[in-house]
Design an enzyme around this catalytic site. Sequence first.
Site, PDB file in Angstrom:
ATOM      1  N   LYS A 110       1.166  -1.261  -0.083  1.00 54.57           N
ATOM      2  CA  LYS A 110      -0.064  -0.013  -0.528  1.00 54.57           C
ATOM      3  C   LYS A 110       0.708   1.262  -0.123  1.00 54.57           C
ATOM      4  O   LYS A 110       0.213   2.498  -0.527  1.00 54.57           O
ATOM      5  CB  LYS A 110      -1.041  -0.128   1.596  1.00 54.57           C
ATOM      6  CG  LYS A 110      -2.369  -1.317   0.439  1.00 54.57           C
ATOM      7  CD  LYS A 110      -4.013  -0.739   1.241  1.00 54.57           C
ATOM      8  CE  LYS A 110      -4.265  -1.349   0.949  1.00 54.57           C
ATOM      9  NZ  LYS A 110      -5.435  -2.394   1.676  1.00 54.57           N
ATOM     10  N   LYS A 192      -3.691  -9.672  -6.888  1.00 54.76           N
ATOM     11  CA  LYS A 192      -5.580  -9.598  -6.267  1.00 54.76           C
ATOM     12  C   LYS A 192      -6.471  -9.395  -6.955  1.00 54.76           C
ATOM     13  O   LYS A 192      -5.784  -7.667  -6.402  1.00 54.76           O
ATOM     14  CB  LYS A 192      -5.344 -10.183  -4.726  1.00 54.76           C
ATOM     15  CG  LYS A 192      -5.441  -9.081  -4.129  1.00 54.76           C
ATOM     16  CD  LYS A 192      -5.655  -8.794  -2.574  1.00 54.76           C
ATOM     17  CE  LYS A 192      -6.156  -7.737  -1.398  1.00 54.76           C
ATOM     18  NZ  LYS A 192      -6.808  -7.606  -1.130  1.00 54.76           N
ATOM     19  N   LYS A 195     -10.633  -3.700  -4.312  1.00 54.70           N
ATOM     20  CA  LYS A 195     -11.756  -2.542  -4.278  1.00 54.70           C
ATOM     21  C   LYS A 195     -10.709  -1.258  -4.822  1.00 54.70           C
ATOM     22  O   LYS A 195     -11.834  -0.435  -5.656  1.00 54.70           O
ATOM     23  CB  LYS A 195     -12.056  -2.144  -2.968  1.00 54.70           C
ATOM     24  CG  LYS A 195     -13.082  -2.944  -2.307  1.00 54.70           C
ATOM     25  CD  LYS A 195     -14.013  -2.642  -1.385  1.00 54.70           C
ATOM     26  CE  LYS A 195     -13.349  -3.556   0.101  1.00 54.70           C
ATOM     27  NZ  LYS A 195     -12.850  -2.797   1.182  1.00 54.70           N
TER      28      LYS A 195
HETATM   29  N1  AQP Z   1      -9.133 -10.436  -3.554  1.00 59.65           N
HETATM   30  C1  AQP Z   1      -9.969 -11.031  -2.622  1.00 59.65           C
HETATM   31  N2  AQP Z   1     -10.131 -12.650  -2.640  1.00 59.65           N
HETATM   32  C2  AQP Z   1      -9.952 -13.496  -1.595  1.00 59.65           C
HETATM   33  N3  AQP Z   1     -10.163 -12.280  -0.854  1.00 59.65           N
HETATM   34  C3  AQP Z   1     -10.036 -10.920  -0.713  1.00 59.65           C
HETATM   35  N4  AQP Z   1     -10.140 -10.110   0.182  1.00 59.65           N
HETATM   36  C4  AQP Z   1      -9.807  -8.766  -0.231  1.00 59.65           C
HETATM   37  N5  AQP Z   1      -9.639  -9.178  -1.420  1.00 59.65           N
HETATM   38  C5  AQP Z   1      -9.806 -10.705  -1.777  1.00 59.65           C
HETATM   39  C6  AQP Z   1     -11.210 -10.539   1.629  1.00 59.65           C
HETATM   40  O1  AQP Z   1     -12.074  -9.729   1.942  1.00 59.65           O
HETATM   41  C7  AQP Z   1     -11.436  -9.108   2.930  1.00 59.65           C
HETATM   42  C8  AQP Z   1     -12.379  -7.522   3.105  1.00 59.65           C
HETATM   43  O2  AQP Z   1     -11.187  -6.935   3.009  1.00 59.65           O
HETATM   44  P1  AQP Z   1     -11.148  -5.491   3.854  1.00 59.65           P
HETATM   45  O3  AQP Z   1     -11.703  -4.088   2.489  1.00 59.65           O
HETATM   46  O4  AQP Z   1     -10.838  -5.043   4.102  1.00 59.65           O
HETATM   47  O5  AQP Z   1      -9.966  -4.565   2.916  1.00 59.65           O
HETATM   48  P2  AQP Z   1      -8.455  -5.504   1.770  1.00 59.65           P
HETATM   49  O6  AQP Z   1      -8.182  -7.184   1.834  1.00 59.65           O
HETATM   50  O7  AQP Z   1      -7.962  -4.293   1.324  1.00 59.65           O
HETATM   51  O8  AQP Z   1      -9.484  -5.138   0.324  1.00 59.65           O
HETATM   52  P3  AQP Z   1      -9.082  -5.052  -0.902  1.00 59.65           P
HETATM   53  O9  AQP Z   1     -10.681  -5.464  -2.501  1.00 59.65           O
HETATM   54  O10 AQP Z   1      -8.351  -4.740  -1.936  1.00 59.65           O
HETATM   55  O11 AQP Z   1      -9.773  -2.989  -0.584  1.00 59.65           O
HETATM   56  P4  AQP Z   1      -8.811  -2.354  -0.541  1.00 59.65           P
HETATM   57  O12 AQP Z   1      -8.539  -2.297  -1.868  1.00 59.65           O
HETATM   58  O13 AQP Z   1      -9.860  -1.315  -0.109  1.00 59.65           O
HETATM   59  O14 AQP Z   1      -7.393  -2.555  -0.477  1.00 59.65           O
HETATM   60  C9  AQP Z   1     -10.836  -9.631   4.104  1.00 59.65           C
HETATM   61  O15 AQP Z   1     -10.701 -10.793   4.836  1.00 59.65           O
HETATM   62  C10 AQP Z   1      -9.462 -10.190   2.803  1.00 59.65           C
HETATM   63  O16 AQP Z   1      -8.719 -10.646   3.012  1.00 59.65           O
END
Ligand code: AQP
Length: 325
Positions: A110, A192, A195
């Site tokens: 990040k 991965k 969002k």
């Molecule tokens: N690509 C993925 N595959 C499987 N699990 C995933 N998670 C996130 N991306 C994947 C799981 O979703 C939960 C919530 O995640 P979060 O929003 O708290 O943070 P993150 O991991 O940072 O999710 P994003 O989608 O990548 O969001 P942004 O872009 O905001 O950083 C967690 O259990 C995560 O493991």
Amino acid sequence: MRVFSGIRPTGELHIGNYLGAIRQWIELQEKAECVFCIVDLHAMTTPYKPGELQKNIRDLAIVYLAAGLDPEKCIFFVQSEIKEHTELAWLLGTITPLGELKRMTQFKEKSKKHLEYINAGLLNYPLLMAADILLYQTDAVPVGKDQKQHVELTKEIARRFNNKFGKVFKEPKVLLPKVGEKIMSLQNPKKKMSKTDGPHGYISLFDAPEEIKKKIMATVTDPGRNIRYDPLKKPGISNLLMIYHIFSGEPIKKLENDFKNKGYAELKKSLAKILIDSLGLFREKKKELDQREVYIKEVLDRGTKKARSLAALTMENVRKKMGIF
Ligand code: AQP
């Protein structure tokens, strides 16, 4: 068994969040005491718009309900409503070596992604996450693979605290889904699905049918025509096969067979249809919940009350042990 997990209200939830986290939660609410949080303080560690945060929190509460979480069976609430989270995060910071935070993959990734916003909150993210988990005497944390390292660090912090001050915390274990622990981006299958990477890389739980079709048809795939599950050599097609497998329940081997002499376009068309059908229910439930502001507020308020009393119990014990009572 007590279970805790949370999601950042940073925008539309995608099928990766659903498959990695929420799908496990729905099963767990039937057999464990579940606490699910909307982690708004974590959302502030990457660029965000203050004017949109409340809407994102409300939308995430709707996702939890639309996906099938039952407020009669589990507690859900907004992190910033319970001050014990930030208090405990500070205290845990006093026993955590800086090096352990600096080596976290999420901090490194990040920081690279948001060069203009490398804040101390991003570095301290795992401390707040450890506080979230440990406050509720959690046994298990269902998350996707990207969060595994943070849960392992939480366990380490709990152990260190208990050794230093006397036993207060349980040592939580990570719960990864059997399949779907890391769904990859539709635009770059080596990264991965995320969002904040732009909507073309993910399928949102609430995408309209034509958007789903457009995004799946535009998915970046691999050279050749062979439809074979091989994440190393064919990451794009393997990602699509995995998503297809989980949503349809068909074994991957059968899918490889069914699409043997067909091209990528056939697979994509068929997958789009599966997704449109599977996600239809979410869209319908969301439409209904969008009209129920008062109910959503009530659910969150009720959850906050229950969570607050659990958090206060742990905090009282922590304060005593650390000498600040
Ligand atoms: N690509 C993925 N595959 C499987 N699990 C995933 N998670 C996130 N991306 C994947 C799981 O979703 C939960 C919530 O995640 P979060 O929003 O708290 O943070 P993150 O991991 O940072 O999710 P994003 O989608 O990548 O969001 P942004 O872009 O905001 O950083 C967690 O259990 C995560 O493991």
